[in-house]
Design an enzyme around this catalytic site. Structure first.
Site, PDB file in Angstrom:
ATOM      1  N   CYS A 274      35.459  41.008  48.365  1.00 53.88           N
ATOM      2  CA  CYS A 274      35.372  40.423  49.695  1.00 53.88           C
ATOM      3  C   CYS A 274      34.150  39.519  49.713  1.00 53.88           C
ATOM      4  O   CYS A 274      33.319  39.563  48.807  1.00 53.88           O
ATOM      5  CB  CYS A 274      35.193  41.521  50.727  1.00 53.88           C
ATOM      6  SG  CYS A 274      36.430  42.809  50.579  1.00 53.88           S
TER       7      CYS A 274
ATOM      8  N   ARG B  26      36.916  34.556  47.132  1.00 55.97           N
ATOM      9  CA  ARG B  26      36.652  35.937  46.725  1.00 55.97           C
ATOM     10  C   ARG B  26      37.717  36.909  47.232  1.00 55.97           C
ATOM     11  O   ARG B  26      37.815  38.032  46.749  1.00 55.97           O
ATOM     12  CB  ARG B  26      35.296  36.403  47.261  1.00 55.97           C
ATOM     13  CG  ARG B  26      34.128  35.625  46.720  1.00 55.97           C
ATOM     14  CD  ARG B  26      32.873  36.012  47.451  1.00 55.97           C
ATOM     15  NE  ARG B  26      32.456  37.354  47.128  1.00 55.97           N
ATOM     16  CZ  ARG B  26      31.645  37.675  46.136  1.00 55.97           C
ATOM     17  NH1 ARG B  26      31.160  36.731  45.368  1.00 55.97           N
ATOM     18  NH2 ARG B  26      31.314  38.919  45.909  1.00 55.97           N
TER      19      ARG B  26
ATOM     20  N   TRP C 145      39.575  41.234  50.940  1.00 56.59           N
ATOM     21  CA  TRP C 145      40.575  41.382  49.884  1.00 56.59           C
ATOM     22  C   TRP C 145      40.829  42.881  49.829  1.00 56.59           C
ATOM     23  O   TRP C 145      39.986  43.642  49.371  1.00 56.59           O
ATOM     24  CB  TRP C 145      40.006  40.862  48.583  1.00 56.59           C
ATOM     25  CG  TRP C 145      40.992  40.740  47.474  1.00 56.59           C
ATOM     26  CD1 TRP C 145      41.892  39.726  47.270  1.00 56.59           C
ATOM     27  CD2 TRP C 145      41.165  41.633  46.365  1.00 56.59           C
ATOM     28  NE1 TRP C 145      42.601  39.955  46.123  1.00 56.59           N
ATOM     29  CE2 TRP C 145      42.188  41.114  45.546  1.00 56.59           C
ATOM     30  CE3 TRP C 145      40.561  42.840  45.991  1.00 56.59           C
ATOM     31  CZ2 TRP C 145      42.608  41.747  44.387  1.00 56.59           C
ATOM     32  CZ3 TRP C 145      40.978  43.465  44.838  1.00 56.59           C
ATOM     33  CH2 TRP C 145      42.002  42.913  44.042  1.00 56.59           C
TER      34      TRP C 145
ATOM     35  N   ASN D  39      31.118  44.638  51.411  1.00 61.93           N
ATOM     36  CA  ASN D  39      31.822  44.295  50.170  1.00 61.93           C
ATOM     37  C   ASN D  39      31.516  45.406  49.182  1.00 61.93           C
ATOM     38  O   ASN D  39      30.350  45.758  48.995  1.00 61.93           O
ATOM     39  CB  ASN D  39      31.304  42.943  49.650  1.00 61.93           C
ATOM     40  CG  ASN D  39      31.809  42.627  48.256  1.00 61.93           C
ATOM     41  OD1 ASN D  39      32.900  43.036  47.882  1.00 61.93           O
ATOM     42  ND2 ASN D  39      31.017  41.904  47.489  1.00 61.93           N
ATOM     43  N   GLY D  40      32.551  45.971  48.552  1.00 63.39           N
ATOM     44  CA  GLY D  40      32.329  47.059  47.598  1.00 63.39           C
ATOM     45  C   GLY D  40      33.252  48.217  47.898  1.00 63.39           C
ATOM     46  O   GLY D  40      34.192  48.092  48.699  1.00 63.39           O
TER      47      GLY D  40
ATOM     48  N   GLU E 157      44.777  33.325  26.057  1.00 64.09           N
ATOM     49  CA  GLU E 157      44.213  32.713  27.257  1.00 64.09           C
ATOM     50  C   GLU E 157      45.252  31.809  27.926  1.00 64.09           C
ATOM     51  O   GLU E 157      45.363  31.782  29.152  1.00 64.09           O
ATOM     52  CB  GLU E 157      42.930  31.955  26.883  1.00 64.09           C
ATOM     53  CG  GLU E 157      42.282  31.166  28.000  1.00 64.09           C
ATOM     54  CD  GLU E 157      41.892  31.974  29.228  1.00 64.09           C
ATOM     55  OE1 GLU E 157      41.892  33.219  29.184  1.00 64.09           O
ATOM     56  OE2 GLU E 157      41.612  31.351  30.264  1.00 64.09           O
TER      57      GLU E 157
ATOM     58  N   LYS F  38      46.563  32.255  31.741  1.00 58.94           N
ATOM     59  CA  LYS F  38      46.531  31.165  32.746  1.00 58.94           C
ATOM     60  C   LYS F  38      47.900  31.015  33.388  1.00 58.94           C
ATOM     61  O   LYS F  38      48.020  30.915  34.596  1.00 58.94           O
ATOM     62  CB  LYS F  38      46.136  29.826  32.121  1.00 58.94           C
ATOM     63  CG  LYS F  38      44.706  29.623  31.746  1.00 58.94           C
ATOM     64  CD  LYS F  38      43.755  29.468  32.909  1.00 58.94           C
ATOM     65  CE  LYS F  38      43.213  30.794  33.336  1.00 58.94           C
ATOM     66  NZ  LYS F  38      42.030  31.277  32.722  1.00 58.94           N
TER      67      LYS F  38
ATOM     68  N   GLU G 145      48.839  34.055  35.687  1.00 54.10           N
ATOM     69  CA  GLU G 145      48.091  34.280  36.928  1.00 54.10           C
ATOM     70  C   GLU G 145      48.369  33.231  37.999  1.00 54.10           C
ATOM     71  O   GLU G 145      48.337  33.554  39.182  1.00 54.10           O
ATOM     72  CB  GLU G 145      46.583  34.457  36.701  1.00 54.10           C
ATOM     73  CG  GLU G 145      45.840  33.275  36.196  1.00 54.10           C
ATOM     74  CD  GLU G 145      44.369  33.588  35.918  1.00 54.10           C
ATOM     75  OE1 GLU G 145      43.771  34.385  36.623  1.00 54.10           O
ATOM     76  OE2 GLU G 145      43.828  33.002  34.961  1.00 54.10           O
TER      77      GLU G 145
ATOM     78  N   HIS H 142      57.885  41.413  13.635  1.00 53.55           N
ATOM     79  CA  HIS H 142      57.677  42.867  13.756  1.00 53.55           C
ATOM     80  C   HIS H 142      58.078  43.372  15.143  1.00 53.55           C
ATOM     81  O   HIS H 142      57.683  44.460  15.539  1.00 53.55           O
ATOM     82  CB  HIS H 142      56.220  43.209  13.445  1.00 53.55           C
ATOM     83  CG  HIS H 142      55.820  42.823  12.057  1.00 53.55           C
ATOM     84  ND1 HIS H 142      56.312  43.472  10.940  1.00 53.55           N
ATOM     85  CD2 HIS H 142      55.037  41.832  11.589  1.00 53.55           C
ATOM     86  CE1 HIS H 142      55.817  42.900   9.846  1.00 53.55           C
ATOM     87  NE2 HIS H 142      55.044  41.892  10.221  1.00 53.55           N
TER      88      HIS H 142
ATOM     89  N   LYS I 232      38.204  35.763  42.778  1.00 51.71           N
ATOM     90  CA  LYS I 232      37.377  35.108  41.777  1.00 51.71           C
ATOM     91  C   LYS I 232      36.368  36.053  41.145  1.00 51.71           C
ATOM     92  O   LYS I 232      36.114  36.012  39.954  1.00 51.71           O
ATOM     93  CB  LYS I 232      36.655  33.933  42.439  1.00 51.71           C
ATOM     94  CG  LYS I 232      35.808  33.106  41.494  1.00 51.71           C
ATOM     95  CD  LYS I 232      36.689  32.281  40.578  1.00 51.71           C
ATOM     96  CE  LYS I 232      35.922  31.595  39.476  1.00 51.71           C
ATOM     97  NZ  LYS I 232      36.815  31.203  38.382  1.00 51.71           N
TER      98      LYS I 232
HETATM   99  C1  F6R Z   1      41.172  34.549  34.756  1.00 50.54           C
HETATM  100  C2  F6R Z   1      39.862  34.984  35.183  1.00 50.54           C
HETATM  101  C3  F6R Z   1      39.512  36.418  35.050  1.00 50.54           C
HETATM  102  C4  F6R Z   1      38.018  36.582  34.784  1.00 50.54           C
HETATM  103  C5  F6R Z   1      37.633  38.065  34.794  1.00 50.54           C
HETATM  104  C6  F6R Z   1      36.179  38.258  34.444  1.00 50.54           C
HETATM  105  O1  F6R Z   1      41.347  33.179  34.935  1.00 50.54           O
HETATM  106  O2  F6R Z   1      39.085  34.201  35.671  1.00 50.54           O
HETATM  107  O3  F6R Z   1      40.267  37.038  34.053  1.00 50.54           O
HETATM  108  O4  F6R Z   1      37.718  36.005  33.546  1.00 50.54           O
HETATM  109  O5  F6R Z   1      37.878  38.590  36.065  1.00 50.54           O
HETATM  110  O6  F6R Z   1      35.363  37.542  35.300  1.00 50.54           O
HETATM  111  P1  F6R Z   1      33.868  37.198  34.916  1.00 50.54           P
HETATM  112  O7  F6R Z   1      33.901  36.235  33.786  1.00 50.54           O
HETATM  113  O8  F6R Z   1      33.278  36.602  36.162  1.00 50.54           O
HETATM  114  O9  F6R Z   1      33.224  38.489  34.526  1.00 50.54           O
END
Ligand code: F6R
Length: 613
Positions: free
Chosen positions: A2, A27, A74, A99-100, A486, A490, A493, A509, A608
């Site tokens: 949040c 967030r 969130w 937040n938490g 990766e 991408k 998500e 396999h 994020k």
């Molecule tokens: C995917 C993404 C997440 C973050 C993960 C760790 O696009 O951004 O998988 O990489 O939540 O976040 P950080 O790097 O902030 O610890």
């Protein structure tokens, strides 16, 4: 996940709160709310949905006040409803945002109910509001709010950042942090609080970063910080360095696209304090950094999500360049097991935000163990991870707003490659001429990344082919296997298409059974020693009718694989190829999501900064 904001000033703070919430929306965004204190007591507005809905409601209600708090939620405890949205209150005497996660909330809830408190929401946050009120009623001096708050916080287990206002103290704003981030914004005659400096850049770039256990009280003219026992704490004012333009999309349709195209600049900035004209600047490791690391034999890398993928690529570099044995692990696993820490082993954690709960917990856990040292690689200079790691390494990607990480990932790779080469040199594996080569390669990288971005319109077209597909496979080999992982992350998500990555040699396999005309297979084919092996893996796919989409090095021809699309990318050769190869995969995910019409910058269910477990 949040976002919280608070402000106290000699003017209406509601516009500041709303603008701050817009900036915090990345967030978490299922609901939002604000509360303000004024002579008539506390007034609040809460709405479900995005901050724009709240903004409308606040304008309609003509909400105003000189001291207030706001929140984007969130959901973790209870559904996204107006009742569960913050702020939460108690007896109309206080309003609180949080937040938490409070881990002992059910025990506290029961205790408070026996004292007659009635809970209206399903949140753990309401427990904190009532608990503060409870201590207020028990306190001989109701004026001493700091002590009351400290007592209440002393009963909490878990993570929190909170902001609180009281009906009878209309210019006082209180805040506290334990585990979740909270920063104080400093400006003449005004005081602010927020989960992220980004929310406050509209009014100030002067920040005090609170530490765990800090409790702060702000009035327009004063800022007092204490610990949970009331001992005064000093947190110096620091200028936030990322600049305000980051919160602006400019002419781009989405932050993610802007951030993809910012990568040449982000890489250049990241290199600026790490690579000179002709040498690697190991000074960036700090005073004793290199001497601590020089003789390590092993390295444990721990991170989450995209940052974890950066660690997986780095393993190849550290092992081949510096002869250091590397293990890479996700933080949520590492923190709960009993890892063997061999002699001469260092710990490296990677986090874009520096506030990811699992990564921070892993770092703290590692600090109790026998590592030679701990290194934190982060994009946020004031983040908790930067403050707690022994050696700090910063990427200078600038603020990343899009939830899907792009420029943070490639700049992490840049720093990890740089570190592997610095260690290689320190251990006598890199002579002067080789060092010059590495330096020139790094200086050329921003242009190569820019060239890779030029394939954008071709990728935009081919993305139409994936829009209706429910599944997708990504293949890579060696260094490019984590790049494929990766790419798959991408795509899933932001487009919500199920995507998995495999090392191409693993196909036969098991996953080959999935391949038919309906299965797009996306491959990353650099010009390296594994190319011939990869080609035969691709033959296996086309023989089963799989729809191949290849991103190949300009110097490679893959005609014989009957690819539906082969996009040639300059710079997909040599050590830095994983960085260049990431760009077309980011663009592919972006355009598939664009054609599908998803909320690209704020994909469903994600946030994020994952500051809770
Ligand atoms: C995917 C993404 C997440 C973050 C993960 C760790 O696009 O951004 O998988 O990489 O939540 O976040 P950080 O790097 O902030 O610890």
């Amino acid at each position: 996940m949040c976002g919280i904001i608070g402000a106290t000033a000699n003017r209406d703070v509601v516009p500041i709160l709303i603008e701050g919430l817009h900036r915090l929306e990345y967030r978490g965004y299922d609901s939002a709310g604000v509360a303000v204190a004024s002579e008539s007591g506390l007034n609040h507005k809460k709405t479900v949905g995005q901050v724009s809905v709240l903004e409308h409601a606040v304008t309609e209600a003509k909400l105003s006040g000189h001291c207030g708090i706001g929140h984007t939620r969130w959901a973790t405890h209870g559904k996204p409803t107006e009742i569960n949205a913050h702020p939460h209150g108690s007896s109309e005497s206080l309003a609180l945002v949080h937040n938490g996660i409070i881990e002992n909330h059910s025990v506290l809830r029961e205790k408070l109910m026996t004292h007659g408190y009635v809970f209206v929401s399903e949140t753990d946050t309401e427990v904190i509001a009532h608990l503060i009120h409870f201590h207020l009623t028990q306190s001989p001096s109701a004026e001493d709010r700091l002590t009351v708050i400290q007592k209440a916080l002393g009963e909490l287990e878990g993570a929190y950042a909170i902001a609180v206002i009281f009906a009878d103290m209309a210019d006082h704003l209180f805040g506290a942090r334990m585990g979740s981030p909270l920063v104080v914004g400093v400006s003449s005659g005004e005081g602010y609080l927020a989960s992220d400096p980004l929310a406050l850049l509209q009014v100030t770039d002067q920040m005090r970063y609170l530490e765990n256990g800090d409790v702060v009280v702000l009035t327009p003219d004063e800022c007092t910080i204490t610990d949970l026992k009331g001992k005064q704490q000093v947190r110096e004012v620091e200028r936030f360095q990322h600049g305000d333009q980051a919160a602006d999309k400019g002419s781009y349709r989405h932050f993610m696209l802007k951030e993809i195209f910012e990568q040449p600049r982000a890489i250049k900035d990241t290199l600026s304090d790490k690579v000179g004209q002709s040498r690697l600047l190991d000074e960036a490791l700090g005073v004793d950094g290199l001497s601590m690391l020089k003789d390590i034999e092993q390295l444990h890398i721990v991170a989450c999500g995209t940052s974890f993928h950066a660690g997986l690529v780095a393993k190849y570099w550290f092992e081949s360049k510096a002869n250091i044995a590397v293990s890479v692990e996700v933080a949520s696993e590492y923190r709960y097991r009993d890892p063997c820490v061999p002699e001469n082993c260092a710990f490296l954690c990677i986090s874009q935000s520096g506030e990811t709960a699992d990564t921070l917990a892993a770092l703290r856990y590692a600090k109790e163990k026998e590592y030679v040292t701990t290194i934190g690689l982060c994009n946020m200079p004031g983040a908790t991870l930067v403050r707690e790691a022994d050696i700090r390494l910063l990427t200078h990607a600038g603020i990343e707003v899009g939830v899907a990480s792009t420029k943070a990932f490639t700049t992490q790779l840049v720093v990890l490659f740089w570190l592997a080469q610095v260690m290689s040199k320190a251990r006598g594996h890199l002579n002067k001429a080789q060092e010059l080569n590495v330096v020139q390669g790094l200086h050329a990288l921003p242009d190569q990344v820019a060239l890779a971005g030029e394939q954008s319109s071709m990728i935009e077209k081919l993305a139409f082919d994936l829009v209706d597909k429910p599944h997708c496979l990504f293949l890579g080999r060696g260094l490019h296997y984590p790049v494929a992982m990766e790419g798959a992350l991408k795509l899933k998500e932001i487009s919500y298409i199920h995507a998995e990555a495999y090392p191409a040699g693993e196909l036969k396999h098991g996953p080959l059974a999935l391949v038919d005309e309906q299965m797009p297979v996306i491959t990353v084919a650099p010009d390296d020693h594994l190319l011939e092996k990869l080609k035969s893996n691709l033959q296996e796919v086309s023989a089963r009718g799989g729809e191949l989409i290849n991103f190949v090095s300009k110097s490679v021809s893959l005609d014989e694989t009957d690819a539906k699309h082969s996009i040639q990318v300059e710079g997909m050769e040599g050590d830095l190829s994983p960085i260049v190869a990431s760009i077309p995969l980011q663009l592919l995910a972006y355009y598939v999501a664009l054609h599908k019409g998803t909320d690209i910058d704020r994909p469903r269910n994600l946030a994020k900064s994952v500051t809770v477990e």
